[in-house]
Design a protein around this motif. Structure first.
Motif, PDB file in Angstrom:
ATOM      1  N   ARG A  31      20.411  -3.955  12.548  1.00  0.00           N
ATOM      2  CA  ARG A  31      19.549  -3.441  11.501  1.00  0.00           C
ATOM      3  C   ARG A  31      18.926  -4.215  10.699  1.00  0.00           C
ATOM      4  N   HIS A  32      17.493  -3.862  10.455  1.00  0.00           N
ATOM      5  CA  HIS A  32      16.637  -4.942   9.474  1.00  0.00           C
ATOM      6  C   HIS A  32      15.967  -4.289   8.591  1.00  0.00           C
ATOM      7  N   GLN A  33      15.892  -4.584   7.221  1.00  0.00           N
ATOM      8  CA  GLN A  33      15.008  -4.125   6.051  1.00  0.00           C
ATOM      9  C   GLN A  33      13.734  -4.519   6.273  1.00  0.00           C
ATOM     10  N   VAL A  34      12.854  -3.442   6.222  1.00  0.00           N
ATOM     11  CA  VAL A  34      11.439  -3.602   6.186  1.00  0.00           C
ATOM     12  C   VAL A  34      10.781  -3.288   4.811  1.00  0.00           C
ATOM     13  N   THR A  35       9.590  -3.589   4.725  1.00  0.00           N
ATOM     14  CA  THR A  35       8.815  -3.108   3.649  1.00  0.00           C
ATOM     15  C   THR A  35       7.535  -2.264   4.290  1.00  0.00           C
ATOM     16  N   ILE A  36       7.116  -1.305   4.010  1.00  0.00           N
ATOM     17  CA  ILE A  36       5.957  -0.659   4.423  1.00  0.00           C
ATOM     18  C   ILE A  36       4.855  -1.034   3.783  1.00  0.00           C
ATOM     19  N   VAL A  37       3.787  -1.353   4.604  1.00  0.00           N
ATOM     20  CA  VAL A  37       2.283  -1.639   4.115  1.00  0.00           C
ATOM     21  C   VAL A  37       1.565  -0.816   4.081  1.00  0.00           C
ATOM     22  N   LYS A  38       1.508   0.114   5.253  1.00  0.00           N
ATOM     23  CA  LYS A  38       0.546   0.978   5.316  1.00  0.00           C
ATOM     24  C   LYS A  38       1.013   2.278   6.393  1.00  0.00           C
ATOM     25  N   VAL A  39       0.919   3.504   5.755  1.00  0.00           N
ATOM     26  CA  VAL A  39       1.425   4.557   6.353  1.00  0.00           C
ATOM     27  C   VAL A  39       0.238   5.430   7.179  1.00  0.00           C
ATOM     28  N   GLY A  40       0.604   5.660   8.498  1.00  0.00           N
ATOM     29  CA  GLY A  40      -0.543   6.771   9.076  1.00  0.00           C
ATOM     30  C   GLY A  40       0.122   7.844   9.407  1.00  0.00           C
ATOM     31  N   ARG A  41      -0.335   8.725  10.053  1.00  0.00           N
ATOM     32  CA  ARG A  41       0.300  10.013  10.434  1.00  0.00           C
ATOM     33  C   ARG A  41       1.494   9.754  11.265  1.00  0.00           C
ATOM     34  N   PHE A  42       1.691   8.911  12.527  1.00  0.00           N
ATOM     35  CA  PHE A  42       2.959   8.912  13.224  1.00  0.00           C
ATOM     36  C   PHE A  42       3.414   7.642  13.143  1.00  0.00           C
ATOM     37  N   ASN A  43       2.792   6.414  12.489  1.00  0.00           N
ATOM     38  CA  ASN A  43       3.269   5.229  12.466  1.00  0.00           C
ATOM     39  C   ASN A  43       3.057   4.637  11.088  1.00  0.00           C
ATOM     40  N   ALA A  44       3.913   3.743  10.795  1.00  0.00           N
ATOM     41  CA  ALA A  44       3.755   2.737   9.533  1.00  0.00           C
ATOM     42  C   ALA A  44       3.578   1.375   9.989  1.00  0.00           C
ATOM     43  N   ASP A  45       2.854   0.535   9.304  1.00  0.00           N
ATOM     44  CA  ASP A  45       2.562  -0.792   9.566  1.00  0.00           C
ATOM     45  C   ASP A  45       3.774  -1.546   8.405  1.00  0.00           C
TER      46      ASP A  45
END
Length: 162
Positions: free
Chosen positions: A104-118
């Motif tokens: 398990r890893h903690q990530v920070t969301i940069v940009k959110v799309g309809r189906f995916n997040a960068d």
């Protein structure tokens, strides 16, 4: 008893950067770990070595002793269904947990799309010099089952099968 290899230790901590508190376990469950099994930040584990219940201390860790340096451009597109957290609506700047074949890893969301997040795969504390104020609550010998599982069990076992 002093903290040494295969000791089960329980402690409270307050984490700060440049004098500003980031997080604390005080008022919540203490952190538990088994010493020597690499389940703890290397610099923090070194500082805990030889400590006993009732000891309090402060240790400042460089990124190399904690979460490592930031890696620029460590961005990955992750399907929204794989993001785990306490929300149904993801927004840039939020952190999420992601399970991979490395754990398990903690990530920070940069940009959110309809189906995916960068998502930025750097740990949120990467590149930071961190100070831990630690209060050791208890130290005991870990059971052989705890050592083989790699973590401290609560009363009644750990709740999963190996």
């Amino acid at each position: 008893m002093q903290i040494s290899k295969n000791s089960a230790a329980e402690f409270h901590y307050t984490l700060s950067e440049a004098g500003e508190q980031i997080e604390t376990s005080t008022g919540n469950e203490p952190l538990t770990y088994i010493h020597g099994l690499e389940g703890m930040l290397p610099g923090l584990e070194t500082a805990l070595e030889g400590k006993a219940a009732g000891d309090s201390f402060s240790v400042t860790l460089e990124p190399s002793e904690s979460y490592g340096e930031r890696v620029d451009d460590l961005i990955q597109r992750i399907p929204l269904k794989h993001l785990q957290g306490d929300t149904k609506v993801w927004k840039a700047g939020m952190t999420a947990m992601v399970s991979s074949n490395q754990g398990r890893h903690q990530v920070t969301i940069v940009k959110v799309g309809r189906f995916n997040a960068d998502c930025d795969l750097n740990h949120p504390f990467a590149g930071k010099t961190l100070t831990f104020d630690v209060q050791v609550l208890s130290v005991r010998e870990a059971t052989s089952e705890e050592v083989s599982h790699g973590h401290v069990h609560s009363e009644g076992g750990c709740g999963h099968n190996h």
